[in-house]
Design a protein around this motif. Structure first.
Motif, PDB file in Angstrom:
ATOM      1  N   HIS A  78      42.785  71.642 -83.474  1.00 20.03           N
ATOM      2  CA  HIS A  78      43.552  70.603 -84.097  1.00 20.03           C
ATOM      3  C   HIS A  78      45.071  71.333 -84.290  1.00 20.03           C
ATOM      4  N   ILE A  79      45.889  70.910 -83.716  1.00 18.12           N
ATOM      5  CA  ILE A  79      47.396  71.251 -83.768  1.00 18.12           C
ATOM      6  C   ILE A  79      47.912  70.445 -85.037  1.00 18.12           C
ATOM      7  N   MET A  80      48.424  71.337 -85.826  1.00 18.87           N
ATOM      8  CA  MET A  80      48.960  70.982 -87.211  1.00 18.87           C
ATOM      9  C   MET A  80      50.037  69.898 -87.300  1.00 18.87           C
ATOM     10  N   GLU A  81      50.284  69.183 -88.374  1.00 18.52           N
ATOM     11  CA  GLU A  81      51.177  68.078 -88.383  1.00 18.52           C
ATOM     12  C   GLU A  81      52.811  68.884 -88.368  1.00 18.52           C
ATOM     13  N   LEU A 122      53.511  74.923 -73.267  1.00 19.98           N
ATOM     14  CA  LEU A 122      54.437  73.757 -72.699  1.00 19.98           C
ATOM     15  C   LEU A 122      55.553  73.960 -73.918  1.00 19.98           C
ATOM     16  N   ALA A 123      55.022  73.579 -75.283  1.00 19.72           N
ATOM     17  CA  ALA A 123      55.971  73.582 -76.331  1.00 19.72           C
ATOM     18  C   ALA A 123      56.566  74.926 -76.895  1.00 19.72           C
ATOM     19  N   PHE A 124      56.158  75.975 -76.386  1.00 21.24           N
ATOM     20  CA  PHE A 124      56.433  77.395 -76.972  1.00 21.24           C
ATOM     21  C   PHE A 124      56.306  78.514 -75.927  1.00 21.24           C
ATOM     22  N   PRO A 125      56.999  78.355 -75.056  1.00 17.09           N
ATOM     23  CA  PRO A 125      57.028  79.197 -73.756  1.00 17.09           C
ATOM     24  C   PRO A 125      57.724  80.594 -74.434  1.00 17.09           C
ATOM     25  N   ASP A 126      56.980  81.817 -73.704  1.00 13.99           N
ATOM     26  CA  ASP A 126      57.442  83.039 -74.242  1.00 13.99           C
ATOM     27  C   ASP A 126      58.876  83.316 -73.836  1.00 13.99           C
ATOM     28  N   GLN A 168      49.239  72.822 -74.072  1.00 15.29           N
ATOM     29  CA  GLN A 168      50.373  71.951 -74.758  1.00 15.29           C
ATOM     30  C   GLN A 168      50.963  72.906 -75.543  1.00 15.29           C
ATOM     31  N   LEU A 169      50.286  73.913 -76.277  1.00 22.32           N
ATOM     32  CA  LEU A 169      51.169  74.834 -76.905  1.00 22.32           C
ATOM     33  C   LEU A 169      52.228  75.897 -76.125  1.00 22.32           C
TER      34      LEU A 169
END
Length: 220
Positions: free
Chosen positions: A2-5, A160-164, A157-158
Motif C-alpha cells: 500500500h503506497i500511502m496517499e 521509478l518515482a524515486f531513483p537513487d 513503481q517506487l
C-alpha cells in the motif's frame, strides 16, 4: 504494498491509474457474465473479496511510504481468473484507503496495478502451469508467487518515482527489493499455506459451486 496517499508524484499516480483502468473495466464485464451464467457462485465471489480484504489489511511497516502484508488475491485468481480480481482487488484497496487509511485515493491506481492486476495474473498463470502437480501444490505456488510479484511491481513503481541519486533506477530498485524481501518472503509462504487451507475447505463444502467454475477439473 500500500503506497500511502500523496507519496507518488502526480504524473506517476495518473499514469498507473490509466494503466489499471482497462483491466478493471474488463473485470466488471467478466463478473457480469459469471453472475449471469452461474448465479450460485456469488458467495464464492464475496468470499474471494473478503479473503483479500482481511489478509491485505494485516500490514507490517517495511519501506518509507509503503508496507508489507499478505495480498489474498491468489484465491480469487485461482477460482475466477485474474480479470475478476482486478475489480475485487480495487474495491478492497478503495475500502482500505477510505476506512483504514491504508494506501490512498491518489495512489489507488498504482496499488491496484500491483496487487489487483499483476499479482492475480501471475497467480493465475502459475496455477495454470502447476495445477497438474496437485491442487495444493498449484494453489500454494500461485498464492505465494502472486504475492511476491505484487511487491516486485511495487518496488519498480517506487524506484521509478524515486531513483537513487547515484545509481539511478537500478540502484533504487535493488534497495527496495532487498528491503521488501526480508518481510515478504515469509509472508508469501504463509499466504500460500492459508490459501491452500481455504481452497481445500471450499473443495469440501462448496464442491458444486467450484465445479460450475471448472476449478476441480484436472486438479484433484
Amino acid at each position: 504494498m500500500h503506497i500511502m496517499e500523496g507519496y507518488l508524484p502526480p504524473i506517476h499516480a495518473l499514469a498507473w491509474t490509466v494503466a489499471a483502468a482497462p483491466f478493471v473495466v474488463t473485470g466488471v464485464r467478466r463478473i457480469g457474465r459469471i453472475v449471469e451464467d452461474h448465479p450460485e457462485t456469488k458467495l464464492l465471489l464475496a468470499t474471494s473479496g473478503a479473503f483479500a480484504f482481511v489478509l491485505s489489511a494485516l500490514k507490517i511497516p517495511s519501506v518509507t511510504g509503503s508496507c508489507s502484508h499478505p495480498t489474498g488475491v491468489g484465491l480469487g485468481a485461482v477460482l475466477f481468473g485474474p480479470n475478476v480480481m482486478a475489480v475485487l482487488g480495487s474495491i478492497v484497496l478503495l475500502f482500505q484507503a477510505l476506512l483504514l487509511a491504508h494506501g490512498g485515493i491518489t495512489t489507488l491506481g498504482a496499488n491496484a496495478f500491483s496487487m489487483a492486476i499483476v499479482g492475480p495474473w501471475v497467480a493465475w498463470g502459475v496455477w495454470r502451469m502447476t495445477s497438474g502437480f496437485g491442487r495444493s501444490v498449484g494453489v500454494f505456488l500461485a498464492a505465494a508467487l502472486g504475492n511476491l510479484a505484487t511487491y516486485c511491481v511495487t518496488s519498480v513503481q517506487l524506484a521509478l518515482a524515486f531513483p537513487d541519486p547515484a545509481t539511478g533506477f537500478g540502484g533504487s530498485l535493488v534497495k527496495f527489493l532487498s528491503i521488501f524481501a526480508v518481510t515478504q518472503v515469509p509472508l508469501a509462504i504463509v499466504e500460500g499455506i492459508l490459501t491452500v487451507v481455504v481452497v481445500n475447505l471450499l473443495a469440501q463444502y462448496s464442491r458444486d459451486e467450484l465445479s460450475a467454475l471448472a476449478f476441480l477439473r484436472g486438479a484433484k
